[in-house]
Design a protein around this motif. Structure first.
Motif, PDB file in Angstrom:
ATOM      1  N   ALA A   1       0.976  -1.297  -0.110  1.00 49.01           N
ATOM      2  CA  ALA A   1       0.116   0.189  -0.027  1.00 49.01           C
ATOM      3  C   ALA A   1       0.814   1.399  -0.004  1.00 49.01           C
ATOM      4  N   VAL A   2       1.983   1.157   0.899  1.00 44.38           N
ATOM      5  CA  VAL A   2       2.677   2.494   0.994  1.00 44.38           C
ATOM      6  C   VAL A   2       3.487   2.590  -0.489  1.00 44.38           C
ATOM      7  N   ILE A   3       3.844   1.419  -1.186  1.00 41.07           N
ATOM      8  CA  ILE A   3       4.677   1.876  -2.407  1.00 41.07           C
ATOM      9  C   ILE A   3       3.706   2.388  -3.504  1.00 41.07           C
ATOM     10  N   ARG A   4       2.384   1.625  -3.671  1.00 46.73           N
ATOM     11  CA  ARG A   4       1.403   2.373  -4.627  1.00 46.73           C
ATOM     12  C   ARG A   4       1.294   3.817  -4.249  1.00 46.73           C
ATOM     13  N   PHE A   5       1.229   3.948  -3.002  1.00 47.61           N
ATOM     14  CA  PHE A   5       0.970   5.366  -2.707  1.00 47.61           C
ATOM     15  C   PHE A   5       2.045   6.159  -3.013  1.00 47.61           C
ATOM     16  N   LEU A   6       3.227   6.097  -2.812  1.00 46.66           N
ATOM     17  CA  LEU A   6       4.476   6.810  -3.205  1.00 46.66           C
ATOM     18  C   LEU A   6       4.601   6.953  -4.519  1.00 46.66           C
ATOM     19  N   LEU A   7       4.124   5.926  -5.479  1.00 52.07           N
ATOM     20  CA  LEU A   7       4.377   5.716  -6.840  1.00 52.07           C
ATOM     21  C   LEU A   7       3.166   6.455  -7.592  1.00 52.07           C
ATOM     22  N   ASN A   8       2.273   6.920  -6.848  1.00 54.33           N
ATOM     23  CA  ASN A   8       1.221   7.706  -7.278  1.00 54.33           C
ATOM     24  C   ASN A   8       0.346   6.752  -8.104  1.00 54.33           C
ATOM     25  N   ASP A   9       0.444   5.453  -7.868  1.00 52.95           N
ATOM     26  CA  ASP A   9      -0.303   4.346  -8.598  1.00 52.95           C
ATOM     27  C   ASP A   9      -1.881   4.860  -8.534  1.00 52.95           C
TER      28      ASP A   9
ATOM     29  N   GLU B   1      12.001  -2.467   3.012  1.00 54.09           N
ATOM     30  CA  GLU B   1      11.244  -3.100   1.949  1.00 54.09           C
ATOM     31  C   GLU B   1      11.162  -1.972   0.800  1.00 54.09           C
ATOM     32  N   CYS B   2      10.734  -0.896   1.219  1.00 49.30           N
ATOM     33  CA  CYS B   2      10.523   0.269   0.222  1.00 49.30           C
ATOM     34  C   CYS B   2      11.922   0.598  -0.354  1.00 49.30           C
ATOM     35  N   HIS B   3      12.935   0.575   0.725  1.00 49.60           N
ATOM     36  CA  HIS B   3      14.184   0.995   0.040  1.00 49.60           C
ATOM     37  C   HIS B   3      14.680  -0.017  -1.117  1.00 49.60           C
ATOM     38  N   ARG B   4      14.498  -1.242  -0.751  1.00 55.52           N
ATOM     39  CA  ARG B   4      14.560  -2.419  -1.434  1.00 55.52           C
ATOM     40  C   ARG B   4      14.116  -2.205  -2.911  1.00 55.52           C
ATOM     41  N   THR B   5      12.660  -1.889  -2.874  1.00 55.53           N
ATOM     42  CA  THR B   5      11.845  -1.940  -4.094  1.00 55.53           C
ATOM     43  C   THR B   5      12.344  -0.577  -4.941  1.00 55.53           C
ATOM     44  N   PHE B   6      12.685   0.461  -4.310  1.00 57.83           N
ATOM     45  CA  PHE B   6      12.923   1.487  -5.047  1.00 57.83           C
ATOM     46  C   PHE B   6      14.442   1.154  -5.725  1.00 57.83           C
ATOM     47  N   ASP B   7      15.393   0.790  -5.072  1.00 57.02           N
ATOM     48  CA  ASP B   7      16.655   0.388  -5.642  1.00 57.02           C
ATOM     49  C   ASP B   7      16.470  -0.801  -6.994  1.00 57.02           C
ATOM     50  N   CYS B   8      15.529  -1.727  -6.609  1.00 58.81           N
ATOM     51  CA  CYS B   8      15.439  -2.626  -7.656  1.00 58.81           C
ATOM     52  C   CYS B   8      15.109  -1.953  -8.864  1.00 58.81           C
ATOM     53  N   MET B   9      14.015  -1.050  -8.529  1.00 60.70           N
ATOM     54  CA  MET B   9      13.218  -0.378  -9.927  1.00 60.70           C
ATOM     55  C   MET B   9      14.293   0.525 -10.593  1.00 60.70           C
ATOM     56  N   ARG B  10      15.237   0.936  -9.832  1.00 65.51           N
ATOM     57  CA  ARG B  10      16.131   1.905 -10.602  1.00 65.51           C
ATOM     58  C   ARG B  10      17.253   1.003 -11.385  1.00 65.51           C
ATOM     59  N   LEU B  11      17.675  -0.275 -10.807  1.00 70.80           N
ATOM     60  CA  LEU B  11      18.452  -1.002 -11.331  1.00 70.80           C
ATOM     61  C   LEU B  11      17.848  -1.539 -12.729  1.00 70.80           C
ATOM     62  N   GLN B  12      16.465  -1.836 -12.663  1.00 71.40           N
ATOM     63  CA  GLN B  12      15.735  -2.225 -13.637  1.00 71.40           C
ATOM     64  C   GLN B  12      15.400  -1.364 -14.741  1.00 71.40           C
ATOM     65  N   GLY B  13      15.676  -0.008 -14.472  1.00 74.44           N
ATOM     66  CA  GLY B  13      15.425   1.308 -15.187  1.00 74.44           C
ATOM     67  C   GLY B  13      13.874   1.744 -15.228  1.00 74.44           C
ATOM     68  N   ALA B  14      13.185   1.278 -14.274  1.00 73.86           N
ATOM     69  CA  ALA B  14      12.043   1.734 -14.018  1.00 73.86           C
ATOM     70  C   ALA B  14      11.851   3.125 -13.422  1.00 73.86           C
ATOM     71  N   LEU B  15      13.044   3.581 -12.805  1.00 72.41           N
ATOM     72  CA  LEU B  15      13.153   4.705 -12.030  1.00 72.41           C
ATOM     73  C   LEU B  15      14.541   5.238 -12.265  1.00 72.41           C
ATOM     74  N   ASN B  16      14.929   6.595 -12.293  1.00 70.52           N
ATOM     75  CA  ASN B  16      16.054   7.126 -12.575  1.00 70.52           C
ATOM     76  C   ASN B  16      16.606   7.466 -11.020  1.00 70.52           C
ATOM     77  N   ASP B  17      17.830   7.939 -11.058  1.00 70.90           N
ATOM     78  CA  ASP B  17      18.368   8.273  -9.739  1.00 70.90           C
ATOM     79  C   ASP B  17      17.593   9.561  -9.093  1.00 70.90           C
TER      80      ASP B  17
ATOM     81  N   LEU C   1      11.666   9.878  -4.259  1.00 69.58           N
ATOM     82  CA  LEU C   1      10.758   8.833  -3.235  1.00 69.58           C
ATOM     83  C   LEU C   1      11.325   8.529  -1.984  1.00 69.58           C
ATOM     84  N   LYS C   2      12.508   8.348  -1.817  1.00 68.53           N
ATOM     85  CA  LYS C   2      12.988   8.273  -0.486  1.00 68.53           C
ATOM     86  C   LYS C   2      12.787   9.397   0.515  1.00 68.53           C
ATOM     87  N   ASP C   3      12.540  10.667  -0.204  1.00 67.23           N
ATOM     88  CA  ASP C   3      12.351  11.964   0.643  1.00 67.23           C
ATOM     89  C   ASP C   3      10.901  11.743   1.084  1.00 67.23           C
TER      90      ASP C   3
END
Length: 138
Positions: free
Chosen positions: A9-17, A39-55, A61-63
């Motif tokens: 729920a937090v991830i979807r909220f932060l990603l404005n899903d 879990e949130c930090h790991r998800t953001f990092d994985c998304m960055r590494l997969q190219g779904a998010l930039n730096d 998102l972390k802020d």
């Protein structure tokens, strides 16, 4: 309403899903396991590494996550919670979900109140209901 926030729920909220909960954050009290931040930090990092998010998006998102966490009661994983998570559940429960469920149960007992789990995860919803927790899901 007193809610236990699942990471989904937090991830979807932060990603404005578009599927996020319309009333997110408008509860009387909200809490979650200390796992939430990890879990949130790991998800953001994985998304960055997969190219779904930039730096820059990850930093933003972390802020946002840090601001959100100021409004969430973070529950530490005590030995009692870990012992409960190691036990059996009526349905299939993954490891991190078991820790979240045990935390939600313990927090509800500590508050002596009904805790409602907020999740977008179908298995987490089923597992929560199977142990008598109320659920708000998609």
């Amino acid at each position: 309403m007193i809610v236990y926030l699942d990471t989904s729920a937090v991830i979807r909220f932060l990603l404005n899903d578009t599927a996020k909960f319309a009333n997110f954050g408008k509860w009387d009290k909200q809490g979650s396991s200390e796992l939430l931040e990890v879990e949130c930090h790991r998800t953001f990092d994985c998304m960055r590494l997969q190219g779904a998010l930039n730096d820059l998006e990850v930093v933003d998102l972390k802020d946002e996550l840090n601001e959100l966490l100021k409004k969430v009661e973070i529950i530490e994983l005590s030995s009692r919670i870990i012992t409960r998570a190691k036990g059996s559940f009526p349905v299939v429960v993954r490891t991190l979900d078991a820790l979240h469920l045990a935390t939600a149960e313990a927090w509800g007992k500590y508050l002596d109140k009904q805790v409602t789990v907020v999740t977008h995860d179908k298995q987490m919803s089923l597992a929560s209901k199977s142990i008598g927790l109320e659920v708000v899901s998609e």
